[in-house]
Motif scaffolding. Structure first.
Motif, PDB file in Angstrom:
ATOM      1  N   LEU A 239       0.891  -1.157   0.000  1.00 20.28           N
ATOM      2  CA  LEU A 239       0.000   0.000   0.000  1.00 20.28           C
ATOM      3  C   LEU A 239       0.931   1.209   0.000  1.00 20.28           C
ATOM      4  O   LEU A 239       1.850   1.275   0.829  1.00 20.28           O
ATOM      5  N   ILE A 240       0.697   2.138  -0.894  1.00 19.04           N
ATOM      6  CA  ILE A 240       1.648   3.251  -1.014  1.00 19.04           C
ATOM      7  C   ILE A 240       1.046   4.520  -0.411  1.00 19.04           C
ATOM      8  O   ILE A 240       0.029   5.042  -0.886  1.00 19.04           O
ATOM      9  N   ALA A 241       1.696   4.998   0.652  1.00 14.23           N
ATOM     10  CA  ALA A 241       1.122   6.107   1.420  1.00 14.23           C
ATOM     11  C   ALA A 241       1.072   7.407   0.608  1.00 14.23           C
ATOM     12  O   ALA A 241       0.133   8.181   0.727  1.00 14.23           O
TER      13      ALA A 241
ATOM     14  N   THR B  19      -2.631   0.754  -4.353  1.00 19.60           N
ATOM     15  CA  THR B  19      -2.328  -0.604  -3.900  1.00 19.60           C
ATOM     16  C   THR B  19      -1.603  -1.308  -5.037  1.00 19.60           C
ATOM     17  O   THR B  19      -1.804  -0.981  -6.210  1.00 19.60           O
ATOM     18  N   VAL B  20      -0.749  -2.261  -4.683  1.00 21.36           N
ATOM     19  CA  VAL B  20       0.085  -2.930  -5.695  1.00 21.36           C
ATOM     20  C   VAL B  20      -0.084  -4.437  -5.567  1.00 21.36           C
ATOM     21  O   VAL B  20      -0.051  -4.975  -4.455  1.00 21.36           O
ATOM     22  N   ILE B  21      -0.294  -5.102  -6.706  1.00 18.79           N
ATOM     23  CA  ILE B  21      -0.250  -6.573  -6.695  1.00 18.79           C
ATOM     24  C   ILE B  21       0.744  -7.044  -7.751  1.00 18.79           C
ATOM     25  O   ILE B  21       0.915  -6.409  -8.795  1.00 18.79           O
ATOM     26  N   VAL B  22       1.393  -8.151  -7.447  1.00 16.29           N
ATOM     27  CA  VAL B  22       2.254  -8.785  -8.448  1.00 16.29           C
ATOM     28  C   VAL B  22       1.716 -10.188  -8.709  1.00 16.29           C
ATOM     29  O   VAL B  22       1.360 -10.913  -7.781  1.00 16.29           O
ATOM     30  N   THR B  23       1.598 -10.524  -9.988  1.00 12.87           N
ATOM     31  CA  THR B  23       1.140 -11.871 -10.369  1.00 12.87           C
ATOM     32  C   THR B  23       1.915 -12.312 -11.606  1.00 12.87           C
ATOM     33  O   THR B  23       2.569 -11.497 -12.273  1.00 12.87           O
ATOM     34  N   ASN B  24       1.816 -13.592 -11.901  1.00 16.29           N
ATOM     35  CA  ASN B  24       2.421 -14.096 -13.129  1.00 16.29           C
ATOM     36  C   ASN B  24       1.371 -14.512 -14.146  1.00 16.29           C
ATOM     37  O   ASN B  24       1.702 -14.931 -15.241  1.00 16.29           O
TER      38      ASN B  24
ATOM     39  N   VAL C  79       1.935  -1.250   4.253  1.00 11.83           N
ATOM     40  CA  VAL C  79       2.125   0.119   3.768  1.00 11.83           C
ATOM     41  C   VAL C  79       3.621   0.460   3.630  1.00 11.83           C
ATOM     42  O   VAL C  79       4.451  -0.010   4.423  1.00 11.83           O
ATOM     43  N   VAL C  80       3.958   1.196   2.583  1.00 12.70           N
ATOM     44  CA  VAL C  80       5.311   1.768   2.412  1.00 12.70           C
ATOM     45  C   VAL C  80       5.137   3.243   2.077  1.00 12.70           C
ATOM     46  O   VAL C  80       4.088   3.642   1.565  1.00 12.70           O
TER      47      VAL C  80
ATOM     48  N   GLU D  21      13.451 -11.717 -12.422  1.00 11.66           N
ATOM     49  CA  GLU D  21      13.904 -10.372 -12.091  1.00 11.66           C
ATOM     50  C   GLU D  21      12.717  -9.518 -11.665  1.00 11.66           C
ATOM     51  O   GLU D  21      12.835  -8.663 -10.779  1.00 11.66           O
ATOM     52  N   PHE D  22      11.594  -9.759 -12.298  1.00 11.11           N
ATOM     53  CA  PHE D  22      10.351  -9.093 -11.921  1.00 11.11           C
ATOM     54  C   PHE D  22       9.211 -10.060 -12.218  1.00 11.11           C
ATOM     55  O   PHE D  22       9.318 -10.870 -13.136  1.00 11.11           O
ATOM     56  N   SER D  23       8.133  -9.970 -11.472  1.00  6.67           N
ATOM     57  CA  SER D  23       6.962 -10.787 -11.810  1.00  6.67           C
ATOM     58  C   SER D  23       6.412 -10.308 -13.156  1.00  6.67           C
ATOM     59  O   SER D  23       6.667  -9.177 -13.571  1.00  6.67           O
ATOM     60  N   VAL D  24       5.625 -11.153 -13.821  1.00  8.76           N
ATOM     61  CA  VAL D  24       5.156 -10.809 -15.165  1.00  8.76           C
ATOM     62  C   VAL D  24       4.246  -9.576 -15.137  1.00  8.76           C
ATOM     63  O   VAL D  24       4.340  -8.699 -15.986  1.00  8.76           O
ATOM     64  N   TYR D  25       3.374  -9.508 -14.143  1.00  7.77           N
ATOM     65  CA  TYR D  25       2.472  -8.350 -14.015  1.00  7.77           C
ATOM     66  C   TYR D  25       2.714  -7.670 -12.665  1.00  7.77           C
ATOM     67  O   TYR D  25       2.690  -8.332 -11.632  1.00  7.77           O
ATOM     68  N   THR D  26       2.942  -6.373 -12.689  1.00 14.34           N
ATOM     69  CA  THR D  26       2.988  -5.573 -11.459  1.00 14.34           C
ATOM     70  C   THR D  26       1.971  -4.461 -11.666  1.00 14.34           C
ATOM     71  O   THR D  26       2.135  -3.604 -12.537  1.00 14.34           O
ATOM     72  N   THR D  27       0.890  -4.488 -10.894  1.00 15.71           N
ATOM     73  CA  THR D  27      -0.244  -3.614 -11.178  1.00 15.71           C
ATOM     74  C   THR D  27      -0.491  -2.648 -10.036  1.00 15.71           C
ATOM     75  O   THR D  27      -0.615  -3.066  -8.878  1.00 15.71           O
TER      76      THR D  27
END
Ligand code: SF4
Length: 474
Positions: free
Chosen positions: A212-214, A219-224, A247-248, A269-275
């Motif tokens: 969660l970005i202050a 909000t951030v999710i990572v999925t493949n 939170v960050v 190196e990174f997940s396929v989707y970072t949303t």
């Protein structure tokens, strides 16, 4: 909250050790994850510096948690969303149900969420006439099998292809029973076709949150698999489930931690989707939900602040400690009896459920230290397990024989001369009795070991005696 069987860890572990299909599955996955993480870390010279930075970011947040959570809420509201503060699982379930009812929801799609598991959300929604549909492939498989996940990032790691095919045939009864499902692509195609129509039918989409970005209220999710994106953009209502330590402060902080997350989890190196999601759809947006809700769950975490367990709240659920743990590798995730398995579960579960329920878990460790050595957030897991063992001892929750044994050991350890004398007698006796076979098949007080394997007989001298001899010779 999901019913826990952590107090039955020993029985659960025995069942797991006697399950040949599980043992085969556990053997297959370990090396894959371990090698990939090692290669990804080696390719990035600043990997360890990033781990330090990630740890420092989270430590700063935990020291100022109230400030960042309030800032996050203000930004969510500014973007048109709503934050629901929930002290426990009951409050979180009620909040989700209320939102679903207000939206007239019959079907909700779900992305992968450990908080959803923690509050047993699927059962609650189903009991109130709302059908939850898991859209992460692994979660979909275990939903069909009516099982909890067995790994943080690979929830169906314990299941083989034949078992998945059986689950699909039972659940997709309208399809040709003779269709071939022996290979992974066929299973994948069938799951994709089934889920596609569910995405379109859903009234509400529920996802977890990696961060969660202050500064932005995002909000951030990572999925493949991209399932999270469809879950949160297609339905009219998006609900995010998150615990308060997610939170960050800034986007840049999230990016720093993202650089160690995928490398530690899957070796990518990174997940396929970072949303990143910020509020509901704006007037010029092409898609997105009409409503955006964040369920912010405490459920015992604020009690950990300021204690020796605070560092556990840095966890980003990468699963590296599970992958490298010899105990997890032997028994898998279900043996831990609740949502969080492996070394991180051995610390977090007693923190959230109490050491009375989960006291076995911190004891299920060899203290080899691999978990701490690979943790991207540098969480001192063995040290915290030791703290839980102390609490269990103080509260007389450990078996009487273990407590008396520890008391005796402590008495001797404080008297080095007596310790050396007692150890020499014990080693001498064991050496004499074990000399003929070189091992013991059974031994009083060591039944837990000898029930499954022989105990090598000591050679008759203690380590200290051998060390003293070597120094005399050199
Ligand atoms: S404790 Fe560390 S290694 Fe384990 S899941 Fe959490 S962040 Fe990953």
């Amino acid at each position: 909250m999901q019913t826990a069987t952590s107090h039955r860890f020993k029985e659960n572990a025995r069942t797991a050790l006697d399950d040949p299909a599980l043992q085969k599955a556990l053997g297959n996955f370990q090396e894959n994850f371990i090698d990939r993480r090692a290669r990804a870390a080696a390719r990035l010279p600043e990997f360890d510096a990033l781990r330090d930075a990630a740890r420092d970011i989270k430590d700063h947040v935990l020291e100022n948690l109230d400030f960042y959570l309030e800032r996050f809420e203000a930004k969510v509201v500014e973007a048109g969303g709503q934050v629901h503060w929930c002290t426990d699982a009951d409050a979180a379930r009620s909040a989700v149900l209320e939102i679903c009812r207000a939206a007239g929801a019959r079907t909700v799609t779900k992305g992968k969420s450990m908080i959803g598991e923690e509050i047993a959300l699927n059962e609650h929604l189903a009991a109130h006439g709302i059908e939850p549909v898991e859209t992460d492939l692994g979660e979909y498989i275990i939903q069909l099998r009516h099982e909890p996940p067995s790994h943080l990032i690979a929830p169906a790691i314990h299941v083989n292809k034949d078992q998945i095919a059986d689950a699909f045939r039972a659940a997709h009864a309208d399809l040709d029973p003779a269709r071939p499902l022996g290979e992974a692509p066929a299973l994948l195609a069938e799951a994709r076709a089934r889920l596609r129509s569910r995405f379109l039918a859903a009234d509400v989409g529920i996802t977890g949150a990696n961060f969660l970005i202050a500064e932005t209220g995002s909000t951030v999710i990572v999925t493949n698999e991209g399932n999270g994106d469809l879950t949160q953009t297609l339905p009219r209502v998006h609900i995010v489930l998150a615990s308060l330590e997610k939170v960050v402060p800034t986007l840049e902080d999230a990016s720093t931690i993202l650089r160690v997350l995928a490398r530690s989890a899957t070796g990518q190196e990174f997940s396929v989707y970072t949303t990143f999601s910020t509020g509901p759809r704006r007037p010029n947006d092409l898609d997105g939900p009409e409503q955006f809700h964040v369920i912010l769950l405490d459920n015992g975490r604020s009690r950990m602040l300021g204690t020796e367990f605070q560092d556990m709240l840095r966890c980003i659920r990468c699963g590296a400690c599970l992958n490298h743990c010899p105990v997890y590798q032997a028994v898998g995730g279900h043996a831990y009896g609740w949502v969080y398995p492996g070394p991180m579960g051995a610390v977090l579960t007693p923190s959230l459920l109490g050491v009375g329920e989960a006291g076995h878990l911190p004891n299920a460790s060899t203290f080899c230290g691999r978990c701490e050595s690979v943790c991207p957030m540098r969480i001192p897991l063995p040290k915290m397990m030791r703290h839980w063992r102390e609490r269990e001892f103080e509260r007389h929750l450990a078996p009487a024989a273990a407590r008396h044994g520890l008391r005796l050991w402590a008495f001797l350890a404080r008297r080095p001369a007596l310790y050396r004398f007692a150890a020499a007698i014990a080693a001498g006796l064991l050496g004499a009795f074990g000399r003929r076979r070189g091992r013991f098949r059974s031994l009083p007080l060591a039944g837990g070991w000898t029930a499954h394997r022989d105990l090598p007989a000591p050679e008759g001298r203690t380590f200290q005696q051998l060390w003293a001899k070597r120094r005399r010779v050199s």
